[in-house]
Scaffold this motif. Structure first.
Motif, short mmCIF file in Angstrom:
data_model
loop_
_atom_site.label_atom_id
_atom_site.label_comp_id
_atom_site.label_asym_id
_atom_site.label_seq_id
_atom_site.Cartn_x
_atom_site.Cartn_y
_atom_site.Cartn_z
N UNK A 44 0.81 -1.22 0.00
CA UNK A 44 0.00 0.00 0.00
C UNK A 44 0.85 1.27 0.00
N UNK A 45 2.12 1.13 0.36
CA UNK A 45 2.98 2.30 0.46
C UNK A 45 2.77 3.09 1.74
N UNK A 46 1.97 2.54 2.68
CA UNK A 46 1.69 3.23 3.94
C UNK A 46 2.08 2.32 5.12
N UNK A 47 3.27 1.81 5.07
CA UNK A 47 3.75 0.90 6.11
C UNK A 47 4.00 1.67 7.40
N UNK A 48 3.34 1.24 8.47
CA UNK A 48 3.53 1.90 9.77
C UNK A 48 4.97 1.70 10.22
N UNK A 49 5.50 2.71 10.95
CA UNK A 49 6.91 2.67 11.35
C UNK A 49 7.18 1.73 12.53
N UNK A 50 6.13 1.26 13.22
CA UNK A 50 6.35 0.38 14.37
C UNK A 50 5.19 -0.60 14.49
N UNK A 51 5.53 -1.87 14.70
CA UNK A 51 4.54 -2.93 14.81
C UNK A 51 4.75 -3.68 16.12
N UNK A 52 3.63 -4.14 16.69
CA UNK A 52 3.69 -4.94 17.91
C UNK A 52 2.98 -6.26 17.66
N UNK A 53 3.74 -7.34 17.65
CA UNK A 53 3.18 -8.68 17.47
C UNK A 53 2.84 -9.24 18.84
N UNK A 104 9.90 10.17 17.21
CA UNK A 104 10.47 10.83 16.03
C UNK A 104 11.12 9.79 15.13
N UNK A 105 10.30 8.94 14.51
CA UNK A 105 10.88 7.87 13.68
C UNK A 105 11.45 8.42 12.38
N UNK A 106 12.63 7.99 11.98
CA UNK A 106 13.18 8.41 10.69
C UNK A 106 12.49 7.68 9.55
N UNK A 107 12.60 8.18 8.33
CA UNK A 107 11.98 7.49 7.18
C UNK A 107 12.71 6.18 6.87
N UNK A 108 11.95 5.24 6.30
CA UNK A 108 12.47 3.94 5.87
C UNK A 108 13.23 3.21 6.98
N UNK A 109 12.67 3.33 8.19
CA UNK A 109 13.17 2.58 9.34
C UNK A 109 11.96 2.04 10.07
N UNK A 110 12.04 0.80 10.50
CA UNK A 110 10.88 0.15 11.11
C UNK A 110 11.29 -0.62 12.36
N UNK A 111 10.41 -0.56 13.34
CA UNK A 111 10.56 -1.32 14.58
C UNK A 111 9.49 -2.40 14.61
N UNK A 112 9.88 -3.63 14.95
CA UNK A 112 8.93 -4.72 15.11
C UNK A 112 9.15 -5.32 16.49
N UNK A 113 8.17 -5.17 17.37
CA UNK A 113 8.27 -5.67 18.74
C UNK A 113 7.42 -6.93 18.88
N UNK A 114 7.84 -7.82 19.77
CA UNK A 114 7.00 -8.97 20.12
C UNK A 114 6.72 -8.93 21.61
N UNK A 115 5.53 -9.36 21.99
CA UNK A 115 5.18 -9.37 23.41
C UNK A 115 4.06 -10.37 23.69
N UNK A 116 4.26 -11.15 24.74
CA UNK A 116 3.21 -12.03 25.23
C UNK A 116 2.34 -11.32 26.26
N UNK A 117 2.81 -10.17 26.75
CA UNK A 117 2.07 -9.41 27.76
C UNK A 117 2.05 -7.93 27.37
#
Length: 318
Positions: free
Chosen positions: A27-36, A141-154
Motif C-alpha cells: 500500500x505504500x503506507x507501512x507503519x513505522x512500528x509494529x507490535x506482534x 520521532x521515527x526516521x523514514x524507511x526505518x521500522x521497529x517490530x516488537x514482540x510481546x506475550x504481555x
C-alpha cells in the motif's frame, strides 16, 4: 535469536498475519512500528524475522542478503532482546536502557543496501522503565524507511504511550496440525507417541510443546495439577526438591504448567463459586510474580517452588 533467524526461513502458520504486513508494504503506507502479540512460544520472533527478510529482500536463503540475515550479520537488521549473562549462564530478566540506546543511531544512519533499516525487539515487556522511556523517544520521532517490530506475550505490561504508537498485530496460536509439523521439523527424533501426548496440551504453542516433550511422561504436569488440589507440607518439600533438580528448563516448565493448572481450575469452578474462581485467578498472578522475582534476582529456585506450591494449594482448597 539464532534459532528464530533460521526458523524465519520456514515459518509454519501465521500466514494471515504475514499477509497483513505484506499488504501494508504494497500500500505504500507501512507503519513505522509494529507490535506482534500472542502467547509465549507460538513463533512471534520467527515471524518478525520473516517480516524483516521481506523488507530487506532476504527471503532467499542462498542469496547474499538471506545468508547475512541467517548469520546475524546483515548491516541493516538489528535484533534486541534480553542479554545473556555469561556469569550466571542464563538470560537476564530485563532489557535495560543500554540495550535500547544503540537503536537510535542505527535507525538514523544510511542503510548499507540503500533500503530499509529494521529493528526487532523480542519480549518487549521485559524492558525496564528506563529502557521503555528510551524506546519511547525513538518512537516519537521515527526516521523514514526505518521500522521497529516488537514482540510481546504481555502487551499490557508496556507503557500506554508505547502501545499508542505502534500498530498491533495479534498472532494466533497454531492449530494442532501446525504444532505437529513444527515438532517434526525441530525435534525429528521425538517419539510419535510423545508428540501425540503433548500436542493437545500445548494450546497452539510449539515452544510449549517442545518444553512438554522434555517432561517425560508428564511428571511435572502431574505435580502442577496435584499442587492445585493441595499438598501436605512433606509432599511439598519432596516435590520442590525433585523440581529443583530439573534445572532451569524444569523450573520454567513447572511454573508454566502450574499457571495452566490454576487457569483450568478457575474456569471449572467459575460457574459454581465466584469467590473461589477469583482466588484461583489471584494465585495465578501471585505465582507469575514469584517466578519473575526468582529469575530477575537469581533467588533460590527451590524456595520459589515451595512458595508457589503452597500458594496454589491454598487457592485450590479455598
Amino acid at each position: 535469536m539464532d534459532e528464530a533467524r533460521r526458523a524465519s526461513l520456514h515459518v509454519i502458520g501465521h500466514n494471515d498475519a504475514f499477509r497483513t504486513f505484506c499488504d501494508a508494504i504494497a500500500s505504500g503506507r507501512l507503519h513505522h512500528a509494529w507490535l506482534l502479540t500472542g502467547p509465549e512460544g507460538i513463533g512471534k520472533m520467527p515471524l518478525a524475522f520473516r517480516m524483516g527478510r521481506r523488507l530487506l529482500n532476504a527471503e532467499d536463503p542462498n542469496g547474499s542478503a538471506g545468508r547475512l540475515v541467517t548469520a546475524g550479520s546483515h548491516p541493516d537488521l538489528l535484533a534486541v532482546g534480553r542479554a545473556f549473562d555469561e556469569k550466571r549462564q542464563r538470560f537476564r530478566g530485563e532489557i535495560v536502557a543500554d540495550d535500547i540506546r544503540p537503536i537510535n543511531s542505527f535507525m538514523h544512519r544510511t542503510a548499507a543496501e540503500g533500503g530499509w533499516r529494521v529493528v526487532l525487539i523480542d519480549t518487549a515487556e521485559a524492558m525496564n522503565r528506563n529502557a521503555a522511556n528510551a524506546l519511547l523517544k525513538i518512537l516519537e520521532e521515527p526516521p523514514p524507511r526505518a521500522i521497529l517490530i516488537l514482540t510481546s506475550a504481555m502487551p499490557g505490561a508496556l507503557l500506554p504511550t508505547i502501545r499508542s504508537r505502534v500498530r498491533k498485530l495479534a498472532i494466533a496460536p497454531l492449530g494442532e496440525s501446525d504444532v505437529r509439523a513444527v515438532l517434526r521439523q525441530n525435534v525429528p527424533d521425538a517419539e510419535p507417541s510423545e508428540i501425540e501426548r503433548v500436542v493437545p496440551l500445548a494450546e497452539g504453542s510449539p515452544g510449549r510443546a517442545m518444553s512438554l516433550l522434555a517432561d517425560k511422561n508428564g511428571a511435572i504436569g502431574n505435580i502442577a495439577r496435584e499442587a492445585v488440589r493441595g499438598m501436605p507440607i512433606g509432599r511439598i518439600l519432596d516435590a520442590a526438591e525433585t523440581l529443583a533438580r530439573a534445572g532451569e528448563t524444569g523450573f520454567a516448565l513447572f511454573f508454566t504448567l502450574l499457571g495452566t493448572a490454576l487457569a483450568d481450575a478457575a474456569r471449572t469452578v467459575a460457574a459454581q463459586s465466584t469467590a473461589r474462581g477469583v482466588r484461583l485467578a489471584e494465585a495465578w498472578q501471585q505465582i507469575a510474580e514469584i517466578r519473575a522475582r526468582a529469575e530477575n534476582f537469581n533467588l533460590d529456585k527451590q524456595e520459589a517452588i515451595i512458595e508457589a506450591l503452597t500458594a496454589a494449594g491454598e487457592a485450590g482448597s479455598f
